[in-house]
Scaffold this motif. Structure first.
Motif, PDB file in Angstrom:
ATOM      1  N   MET A  15       0.822  -1.326  -0.119  1.00  0.00           N
ATOM      2  CA  MET A  15      -0.008  -0.148  -0.025  1.00  0.00           C
ATOM      3  C   MET A  15       1.067   1.199   0.101  1.00  0.00           C
ATOM      4  O   MET A  15       2.155   1.134   0.454  1.00  0.00           O
ATOM      5  N   PRO A  16       0.395   2.437  -0.422  1.00  0.00           N
ATOM      6  CA  PRO A  16       1.428   3.478  -0.381  1.00  0.00           C
ATOM      7  C   PRO A  16       1.750   4.044   0.840  1.00  0.00           C
ATOM      8  O   PRO A  16       1.082   3.613   2.013  1.00  0.00           O
ATOM      9  N   SER A  17       2.968   4.420   1.216  1.00  0.00           N
ATOM     10  CA  SER A  17       3.607   4.794   2.320  1.00  0.00           C
ATOM     11  C   SER A  17       2.907   6.128   2.813  1.00  0.00           C
ATOM     12  O   SER A  17       3.076   6.105   4.023  1.00  0.00           O
ATOM     13  N   HIS A  18       2.040   6.712   2.114  1.00  0.00           N
ATOM     14  CA  HIS A  18       1.257   7.555   2.904  1.00  0.00           C
ATOM     15  C   HIS A  18       0.018   7.919   2.210  1.00  0.00           C
ATOM     16  O   HIS A  18      -0.451   7.566   1.091  1.00  0.00           O
ATOM     17  N   GLY A  19      -0.905   8.333   2.815  1.00  0.00           N
ATOM     18  CA  GLY A  19      -2.375   8.720   2.512  1.00  0.00           C
ATOM     19  C   GLY A  19      -2.712  10.331   2.472  1.00  0.00           C
ATOM     20  O   GLY A  19      -3.652  10.669   1.936  1.00  0.00           O
ATOM     21  N   PHE A  20      -1.773  10.931   2.937  1.00  0.00           N
ATOM     22  CA  PHE A  20      -2.105  12.640   3.142  1.00  0.00           C
ATOM     23  C   PHE A  20      -2.454  13.182   1.704  1.00  0.00           C
ATOM     24  O   PHE A  20      -2.021  12.705   0.756  1.00  0.00           O
ATOM     25  N   LEU A  21      -3.414  14.087   1.830  1.00  0.00           N
ATOM     26  CA  LEU A  21      -3.650  14.829   0.675  1.00  0.00           C
ATOM     27  C   LEU A  21      -3.439  16.252   0.910  1.00  0.00           C
ATOM     28  O   LEU A  21      -3.727  16.673   2.034  1.00  0.00           O
ATOM     29  N   ILE A  22      -3.190  17.050  -0.127  1.00  0.00           N
ATOM     30  CA  ILE A  22      -3.061  18.383   0.012  1.00  0.00           C
ATOM     31  C   ILE A  22      -4.519  19.117  -0.670  1.00  0.00           C
ATOM     32  O   ILE A  22      -4.933  18.719  -1.549  1.00  0.00           O
ATOM     33  N   PRO A 207       1.965   9.586  11.887  1.00  0.00           N
ATOM     34  CA  PRO A 207       3.119   9.727  10.790  1.00  0.00           C
ATOM     35  C   PRO A 207       2.707  10.247   9.512  1.00  0.00           C
ATOM     36  O   PRO A 207       3.490  11.252   8.782  1.00  0.00           O
ATOM     37  N   ASP A 208       1.236  10.066   9.061  1.00  0.00           N
ATOM     38  CA  ASP A 208       0.956  10.415   7.963  1.00  0.00           C
ATOM     39  C   ASP A 208       0.536  11.852   7.742  1.00  0.00           C
ATOM     40  O   ASP A 208       0.915  12.843   6.867  1.00  0.00           O
ATOM     41  N   ASP A 209       0.136  12.482   9.278  1.00  0.00           N
ATOM     42  CA  ASP A 209       0.111  13.875   9.180  1.00  0.00           C
ATOM     43  C   ASP A 209       1.135  14.806   9.213  1.00  0.00           C
ATOM     44  O   ASP A 209       1.423  15.802   8.653  1.00  0.00           O
ATOM     45  N   ILE A 210       2.408  14.053  10.056  1.00  0.00           N
ATOM     46  CA  ILE A 210       3.794  14.660   9.984  1.00  0.00           C
ATOM     47  C   ILE A 210       4.250  14.838   8.637  1.00  0.00           C
ATOM     48  O   ILE A 210       4.852  15.521   8.162  1.00  0.00           O
ATOM     49  N   GLU A 211       4.167  13.536   7.657  1.00  0.00           N
ATOM     50  CA  GLU A 211       4.645  13.423   6.503  1.00  0.00           C
ATOM     51  C   GLU A 211       3.773  14.480   5.425  1.00  0.00           C
ATOM     52  O   GLU A 211       4.543  14.948   4.664  1.00  0.00           O
ATOM     53  N   GLY A 212       2.530  14.772   5.771  1.00  0.00           N
ATOM     54  CA  GLY A 212       1.954  15.799   4.863  1.00  0.00           C
ATOM     55  C   GLY A 212       2.392  17.075   5.084  1.00  0.00           C
ATOM     56  O   GLY A 212       2.526  17.805   3.982  1.00  0.00           O
ATOM     57  N   ILE A 213       2.394  17.421   6.540  1.00  0.00           N
ATOM     58  CA  ILE A 213       2.886  18.881   6.538  1.00  0.00           C
ATOM     59  C   ILE A 213       4.337  19.097   6.519  1.00  0.00           C
ATOM     60  O   ILE A 213       4.680  20.262   5.930  1.00  0.00           O
ATOM     61  N   SER A 214       5.184  18.004   6.521  1.00  0.00           N
ATOM     62  CA  SER A 214       6.523  18.284   6.035  1.00  0.00           C
ATOM     63  C   SER A 214       6.844  18.217   4.583  1.00  0.00           C
ATOM     64  O   SER A 214       7.853  18.952   4.076  1.00  0.00           O
ATOM     65  N   PHE A 215       5.825  17.689   3.873  1.00  0.00           N
ATOM     66  CA  PHE A 215       5.721  17.669   2.330  1.00  0.00           C
ATOM     67  C   PHE A 215       5.560  19.025   1.881  1.00  0.00           C
ATOM     68  O   PHE A 215       6.183  19.531   1.125  1.00  0.00           O
ATOM     69  N   LEU A 216       4.392  19.607   2.440  1.00  0.00           N
ATOM     70  CA  LEU A 216       3.813  20.986   2.181  1.00  0.00           C
ATOM     71  C   LEU A 216       5.028  21.973   2.479  1.00  0.00           C
ATOM     72  O   LEU A 216       5.083  23.059   1.585  1.00  0.00           O
TER      73      LEU A 216
END
Ligand code: CA
Ligand code: CA
Ligand code: ZN
Length: 228
Positions: A15-22, A207-216
């Motif tokens: 499965m994808p390593s993240h699910g966060f969406l912008i 982790p998904d939230d942290i990945e999302g905000i760190s991506f943005l």
């Protein structure tokens, strides 16, 4: 290190390593535009002085400030807030370039019929071409819900304020709901808010939230230390 852990994740669980969406929108030219803050290290907010009528103003303001701090504490993201204190007179509007935190006890600004289940709304104004956010207000539905500071389950329409505030601030930053789900204690905060979870489950970032905000808003120092 990074690549191998991604690969392992892919092999083991497929499965994808993240699910966060912008948060995106389609511009007039048909391009997908991402909603972001141009200066994420100085996003201001101002608190409506009255707070929630279910809590004291001081309690309300303390919980909201703690909720902002949950996001600014992420070391891999360049996010800092400027606390502009409280205001007596401001009301939610997309035109004042003030990011207001407001408790709507009558439904005047919510624009949602009673009993629709909307606990809070984050309204974002952004530039039509660049997606640069110019105004973001968070409006809590104090008409249909009661907000508490406690971590015990109360019957009726009581909601732990910090659970909702941390989620809404994620929207204010430009994150959309993630499709990643799971048991309450590990479900991302940016999963759509689940009313039946125990109070307090949504106050921490996963982790998904942290990945999302760190991506943005990648932190430059962090980026340099891990390479790309
Ligand atoms: Ca505003
Ligand atoms: Ca209320
Ligand atoms: Zn949401």
């Amino acid at each position: 290190m990074r690549a191998s852990s991604l690969l392992l994740g892919g092999l083991l669980v497929a499965m994808p390593s993240h699910g966060f969406l912008i948060q995106t929108f389609e511009s007039r030219s048909g391009n997908q535009v991402q909603q972001t803050w141009r200066y994420p290290d100085r996003i201001s907010f101002v608190l409506h002085a009255a707070g929630s009528d279910d809590l004291s103003p001081a309690q309300t303001h303390a919980l909201i400030r703690e909720s902002f701090q949950v996001w600014s504490d992420v070391t891999t993201a360049r996010v800092e807030f400027v606390d502009q204190g409280t205001t007596q007179n401001s009301v939610p509007t997309q035109r004042d370039r003030r990011n207001l935190i407001y408790f709507d006890e009558t439904g005047r600004y919510l624009d949602a019929p009673p009993e629709t289940g909307v606990i809070a709304i984050t309204r974002i104004q952004s530039h039509f071409a660049t997606g640069q956010i110019t105004d973001a207000d968070i409006i809590f539905n104090g008409r249909d819900f009661r907000f508490s500071a406690g971590l015990f389950v109360q019957p009726g329409n009581w909601i732990n304020l910090k659970d909702v505030a941390v989620h809404e601030i994620g929207h204010l930053l430009g994150l959309e709901h993630t499709p990643l789900d799971g048991p309450p204690h590990i479900r991302p905060t940016m999963n759509p808010f689940n009313h039946s979870d125990d109070p307090g489950e949504a106050q921490s970032l996963e982790p998904d939230d942290i990945e999302g905000i760190s991506f943005l808003y990648p932190d430059i120092v962090y980026q340099a230390s891990v390479g790309s």
